[in-house]
Design a protein around this motif. Structure first.
Motif, PDB file in Angstrom:
ATOM      1  N   THR A   9       1.215  -1.646   0.037  1.00 54.68           N
ATOM      2  CA  THR A   9      -0.113   0.207   0.238  1.00 54.68           C
ATOM      3  C   THR A   9       1.123   1.393   0.151  1.00 54.68           C
ATOM      4  O   THR A   9       0.207   2.601  -0.365  1.00 54.68           O
ATOM      5  CB  THR A   9      -0.569  -0.083   0.807  1.00 54.68           C
ATOM      6  N   GLN A  24      -7.330   1.204  -1.279  1.00 52.04           N
ATOM      7  CA  GLN A  24      -7.437  -0.243  -0.637  1.00 52.04           C
ATOM      8  C   GLN A  24      -8.929  -0.331   0.164  1.00 52.04           C
ATOM      9  O   GLN A  24      -9.228  -1.332   0.053  1.00 52.04           O
ATOM     10  CB  GLN A  24      -6.132  -0.354   0.189  1.00 52.04           C
ATOM     11  N   ASP A  46      -5.879  -1.241  -4.895  1.00 57.05           N
ATOM     12  CA  ASP A  46      -5.331  -1.973  -4.307  1.00 57.05           C
ATOM     13  C   ASP A  46      -5.961  -3.058  -3.426  1.00 57.05           C
ATOM     14  O   ASP A  46      -6.953  -2.417  -3.310  1.00 57.05           O
ATOM     15  CB  ASP A  46      -4.008  -0.577  -2.854  1.00 57.05           C
ATOM     16  N   GLU A  47      -5.442  -3.644  -3.400  1.00 58.70           N
ATOM     17  CA  GLU A  47      -6.219  -5.182  -3.100  1.00 58.70           C
ATOM     18  C   GLU A  47      -8.106  -4.962  -3.743  1.00 58.70           C
ATOM     19  O   GLU A  47      -8.941  -5.104  -3.410  1.00 58.70           O
ATOM     20  CB  GLU A  47      -6.265  -5.562  -1.564  1.00 58.70           C
TER      21      GLU A  47
HETATM   22 MG    MG Z   1      -2.178  -3.230   2.078  1.00 58.97          MG
END
Ligand code: MG
Ligand code: ADP
Length: 196
Positions: free
Chosen positions: A41, A76, A147-148
């Motif tokens: 991140t 995220q 992010d994810e």
């Molecule tokens: Mg992360």
């Protein structure tokens, strides 16, 4: 092409990224995979220009300053307007470039029709993730940073989302983080591992 040169980032006494050098090519898909807390991140936030590295620089091969490139982020956390519908959320970012009917049509490819006009606050985590992904993909940009993005998506939906990402990447550089090996194959991506 983006060139990260000797990036170092610390928080207090914690060194998160140490002398990281990477070259990222336009049109490719990079998958950042490493344990929690290893700086994925942080690296994406540096590329999003939300954090500044302590040392190092980011440049481009074309000579255009990195700061001038347009980023489409999937954070995220979803960072959606919770009181607004999926259509409204995507339109806030992509509405200058696409008609509302087209945005609806695209959303319908990844989400049930009945949820497109409900407040985002009433959607499941996986549905919110898809709205955030659509918002990024449907907005013109140079770089996609996710992010994810696949958190909360079941296998079948994830595969549909990955096919959609490939279709809508449109020559942009994509960097995303994931925890699953199979995502790299599905994305036909290039693995990047951050080492401590
Ligand atoms: Mg992360
Ligand atoms: P990952 O995304 O790989 O899980 P992060 O980049 O979120 O990792 O975090 C890397 C490390 O940096 C973690 O130990 C985290 O606690 C720490 N960290 C991240 N952001 C901050 C911050 N703003 N202040 C202090 N420590 C932070």
């Amino acid at each position: 092409m983006i060139i990260l040169n000797n990036i170092t980032k610390t928080y207090g006494t914690l060194t998160v990224l140490k002398h990281l050098s990477l070259t990222l090519e336009k049109g490719k898909r990079y998958c950042l995979m490493s344990p929690s807390g290893s700086g994925k991140t942080t690296l994406l936030r540096i590329l999003m220009r939300l954090e500044k590295p302590d040392f190092g620089s980011i440049s481009t091969a074309s000579g255009i300053p990195f700061e001038e490139l347009v980023i489409s982020p999937v954070f995220q956390e979803d960072r959606l307007f919770e009181a607004f519908s999926p259509v409204e959320n995507v339109s806030i970012s992509a509405g200058r470039f696409r008609k509302s009917a087209q945005i609806k049509e695209e959303l319908e490819r990844l989400l049930p029709k009945e949820c497109l006009t409900r407040p985002v606050s009433t959607l499941s985590g996986g549905m919110k993730r898809r709205v955030a992904i659509l918002r990024a993909l449907l907005t013109p940009s140079d770089i996609l940073l996710m992010d994810e993005p696949f958190t909360g998506l079941d296998e079948e939906i994830k595969q549909r989302v990955i096919e959609y990402i490939k279709e809508k990447q449109e020559g942009r550089l994509l960097v995303l983080t994931t925890h699953q090996d199979e995502d790299i194959a599905l994305l036909e991506g290039t693995l990047i591992r951050l080492s401590f």
